[in-house]
Design a protein around this motif. Sequence first.
Motif, PDB file in Angstrom:
ATOM      1  N   ARG A 157      60.340  19.931 -24.566  1.00  0.00           N
ATOM      2  CA  ARG A 157      60.644  20.095 -23.144  1.00  0.00           C
ATOM      3  C   ARG A 157      61.800  19.240 -22.653  1.00  0.00           C
ATOM      4  O   ARG A 157      62.330  19.452 -21.573  1.00  0.00           O
ATOM      5  N   MET A 158      62.144  18.195 -23.448  1.00  0.00           N
ATOM      6  CA  MET A 158      63.172  17.241 -23.056  1.00  0.00           C
ATOM      7  C   MET A 158      62.828  16.560 -21.725  1.00  0.00           C
ATOM      8  O   MET A 158      63.698  16.290 -20.903  1.00  0.00           O
ATOM      9  N   GLU A 159      61.541  16.321 -21.526  1.00  0.00           N
ATOM     10  CA  GLU A 159      61.075  15.561 -20.379  1.00  0.00           C
ATOM     11  C   GLU A 159      59.764  14.876 -20.744  1.00  0.00           C
ATOM     12  O   GLU A 159      59.055  15.318 -21.653  1.00  0.00           O
ATOM     13  N   GLU A 160      59.457  13.787 -20.052  1.00  0.00           N
ATOM     14  CA  GLU A 160      58.274  12.997 -20.366  1.00  0.00           C
ATOM     15  C   GLU A 160      57.002  13.792 -20.037  1.00  0.00           C
ATOM     16  O   GLU A 160      56.796  14.206 -18.891  1.00  0.00           O
ATOM     17  N   PRO A 161      56.115  13.989 -21.034  1.00  0.00           N
ATOM     18  CA  PRO A 161      54.879  14.725 -20.770  1.00  0.00           C
ATOM     19  C   PRO A 161      53.852  13.863 -20.033  1.00  0.00           C
ATOM     20  O   PRO A 161      53.876  12.632 -20.138  1.00  0.00           O
ATOM     21  N   THR A 162      52.953  14.484 -19.299  1.00  0.00           N
ATOM     22  CA  THR A 162      51.899  13.764 -18.591  1.00  0.00           C
ATOM     23  C   THR A 162      50.720  13.533 -19.536  1.00  0.00           C
ATOM     24  O   THR A 162      50.647  14.110 -20.632  1.00  0.00           O
ATOM     25  N   ILE A 163      49.775  12.692 -19.094  1.00  0.00           N
ATOM     26  CA  ILE A 163      48.565  12.440 -19.882  1.00  0.00           C
ATOM     27  C   ILE A 163      47.787  13.736 -20.077  1.00  0.00           C
ATOM     28  O   ILE A 163      47.255  14.007 -21.167  1.00  0.00           O
ATOM     29  N   ASP A 164      47.739  14.559 -19.041  1.00  0.00           N
ATOM     30  CA  ASP A 164      47.031  15.845 -19.142  1.00  0.00           C
ATOM     31  C   ASP A 164      47.692  16.749 -20.178  1.00  0.00           C
ATOM     32  O   ASP A 164      46.996  17.460 -20.922  1.00  0.00           O
ATOM     33  N   ASP A 165      49.024  16.730 -20.224  1.00  0.00           N
ATOM     34  CA  ASP A 165      49.747  17.535 -21.223  1.00  0.00           C
ATOM     35  C   ASP A 165      49.386  17.084 -22.635  1.00  0.00           C
ATOM     36  O   ASP A 165      49.152  17.903 -23.530  1.00  0.00           O
ATOM     37  N   ILE A 166      49.356  15.759 -22.827  1.00  0.00           N
ATOM     38  CA  ILE A 166      49.046  15.199 -24.151  1.00  0.00           C
ATOM     39  C   ILE A 166      47.611  15.546 -24.550  1.00  0.00           C
ATOM     40  O   ILE A 166      47.344  15.925 -25.699  1.00  0.00           O
ATOM     41  N   ALA A 167      46.684  15.412 -23.594  1.00  0.00           N
ATOM     42  CA  ALA A 167      45.273  15.715 -23.875  1.00  0.00           C
ATOM     43  C   ALA A 167      45.101  17.187 -24.260  1.00  0.00           C
ATOM     44  O   ALA A 167      44.349  17.521 -25.189  1.00  0.00           O
ATOM     45  N   GLN A 168      45.794  18.066 -23.560  1.00  0.00           N
ATOM     46  CA  GLN A 168      45.711  19.497 -23.859  1.00  0.00           C
ATOM     47  C   GLN A 168      46.285  19.786 -25.240  1.00  0.00           C
ATOM     48  O   GLN A 168      45.730  20.589 -25.998  1.00  0.00           O
ATOM     49  N   GLU A 169      47.399  19.130 -25.577  1.00  0.00           N
ATOM     50  CA  GLU A 169      48.025  19.318 -26.887  1.00  0.00           C
ATOM     51  C   GLU A 169      47.097  18.857 -28.005  1.00  0.00           C
ATOM     52  O   GLU A 169      47.034  19.479 -29.077  1.00  0.00           O
ATOM     53  N   MET A 170      46.351  17.769 -27.780  1.00  0.00           N
ATOM     54  CA  MET A 170      45.454  17.215 -28.791  1.00  0.00           C
ATOM     55  C   MET A 170      44.096  17.913 -28.804  1.00  0.00           C
ATOM     56  O   MET A 170      43.335  17.778 -29.764  1.00  0.00           O
ATOM     57  N   GLY A 171      43.772  18.613 -27.700  1.00  0.00           N
ATOM     58  CA  GLY A 171      42.467  19.252 -27.602  1.00  0.00           C
ATOM     59  C   GLY A 171      41.341  18.266 -27.371  1.00  0.00           C
ATOM     60  O   GLY A 171      40.247  18.410 -27.934  1.00  0.00           O
ATOM     61  N   CYS A 172      41.615  17.233 -26.565  1.00  0.00           N
ATOM     62  CA  CYS A 172      40.592  16.233 -26.277  1.00  0.00           C
ATOM     63  C   CYS A 172      40.595  15.907 -24.786  1.00  0.00           C
ATOM     64  O   CYS A 172      41.424  16.414 -24.025  1.00  0.00           O
ATOM     65  N   ARG A 173      39.682  15.049 -24.378  1.00  0.00           N
ATOM     66  CA  ARG A 173      39.563  14.704 -22.963  1.00  0.00           C
ATOM     67  C   ARG A 173      40.687  13.769 -22.530  1.00  0.00           C
ATOM     68  O   ARG A 173      41.200  12.978 -23.325  1.00  0.00           O
ATOM     69  N   ARG A 174      41.021  13.846 -21.265  1.00  0.00           N
ATOM     70  CA  ARG A 174      42.063  12.988 -20.696  1.00  0.00           C
ATOM     71  C   ARG A 174      41.686  11.510 -20.828  1.00  0.00           C
ATOM     72  O   ARG A 174      42.523  10.677 -21.152  1.00  0.00           O
ATOM     73  N   GLU A 175      40.397  11.192 -20.592  1.00  0.00           N
ATOM     74  CA  GLU A 175      39.924   9.811 -20.670  1.00  0.00           C
ATOM     75  C   GLU A 175      40.104   9.237 -22.069  1.00  0.00           C
ATOM     76  O   GLU A 175      40.391   8.041 -22.235  1.00  0.00           O
ATOM     77  N   THR A 176      39.942  10.071 -23.087  1.00  0.00           N
ATOM     78  CA  THR A 176      40.101   9.618 -24.469  1.00  0.00           C
ATOM     79  C   THR A 176      41.537   9.204 -24.734  1.00  0.00           C
ATOM     80  O   THR A 176      41.800   8.182 -25.385  1.00  0.00           O
ATOM     81  N   VAL A 177      42.486  10.005 -24.222  1.00  0.00           N
ATOM     82  CA  VAL A 177      43.906   9.681 -24.407  1.00  0.00           C
ATOM     83  C   VAL A 177      44.264   8.381 -23.691  1.00  0.00           C
ATOM     84  O   VAL A 177      44.932   7.512 -24.254  1.00  0.00           O
ATOM     85  N   VAL A 178      43.795   8.238 -22.459  1.00  0.00           N
ATOM     86  CA  VAL A 178      44.094   7.033 -21.677  1.00  0.00           C
ATOM     87  C   VAL A 178      43.545   5.799 -22.377  1.00  0.00           C
ATOM     88  O   VAL A 178      44.238   4.783 -22.532  1.00  0.00           O
ATOM     89  N   MET A 179      42.288   5.865 -22.824  1.00  0.00           N
ATOM     90  CA  MET A 179      41.653   4.724 -23.474  1.00  0.00           C
ATOM     91  C   MET A 179      42.377   4.356 -24.768  1.00  0.00           C
ATOM     92  O   MET A 179      42.599   3.174 -25.069  1.00  0.00           O
ATOM     93  N   ALA A 180      42.758   5.372 -25.538  1.00  0.00           N
ATOM     94  CA  ALA A 180      43.431   5.119 -26.811  1.00  0.00           C
ATOM     95  C   ALA A 180      44.793   4.478 -26.598  1.00  0.00           C
ATOM     96  O   ALA A 180      45.140   3.503 -27.278  1.00  0.00           O
TER      97      ALA A 180
END
Length: 256
Positions: free
Chosen positions: A136-159
């Motif tokens: 995308r050539m732009e900074e992804p959000t936490i929600d974008d990362i969580a969706q890409e990984m297939g996990c919860r948003r809280e898991t990404v934030v904690m990690a």
Amino acid sequence: MYYNKVEICGINTAKLPVLREKEKLELLQRIRAGDKEARQEMINGNLRLVLSVVQKFTNRGENLDDLFQVGCIGLIKAIDNFDPGQNVRFSTYGVPMIIGEIRRYLRDNNAIRVSRSMRDTAYRAMQAKEKLFRERMEEPTIDDIAQEMGCRRETVVMALESIVEPMSLYDPVYSDGGDTIFVMDQVGDHSDDKDWLEEIVLKEAIRGLGEREKRILSLRFFAGKTQVEVAREVGISQAQVSRIEKGALSRIKKQI
């Protein structure tokens, strides 16, 4: 090795080549065609970019030669993954890659240990973040990362938070060209434990201080207020509070 010198990792930084954007684009196109000499020339022509990034990490007590070498790994990854067809400068893509590589190195060598599973999740999140950024050539959000990984948003934030490098109390947060304000200057103590100033009973030492100095020390060390809170209560700037506090403590220590 410090940056007021001109050599790092055996390289004379004063003699590092500088490539124009047109030259970088031409080299990248040759690299895509399998030209190994062009790849090496692209690496050599962007070592100053690595050097500029490493300068951001000079106050962390790390060996700068090591950081420079790790930064070069990030540079190589950026060169190998950059798409010249995108309407973006190479440095815009390369700098985050170099920073990311250095941060990973610092996390792996951190004295605070994080569980293997948490670290693996964090690395997957970083990889997903880099993948999304390339696409995308732009900074992804936490929600974008969580969706890409297939996990919860809280898991990404904690990690991601688990591998953030801790901040030192002696890290500078502000400087007006005079006294520097450090993290420890902004930390208050609201516990019931007596401060060292009370414990060693410095009544004689502080008797010669001015009223404003006494008030500032009382608010800082007895009431446990931060310099920001003291400045607001006394009606002066935080920088002034810092100077008065340090001057008063210096006078007390000399009398002791």
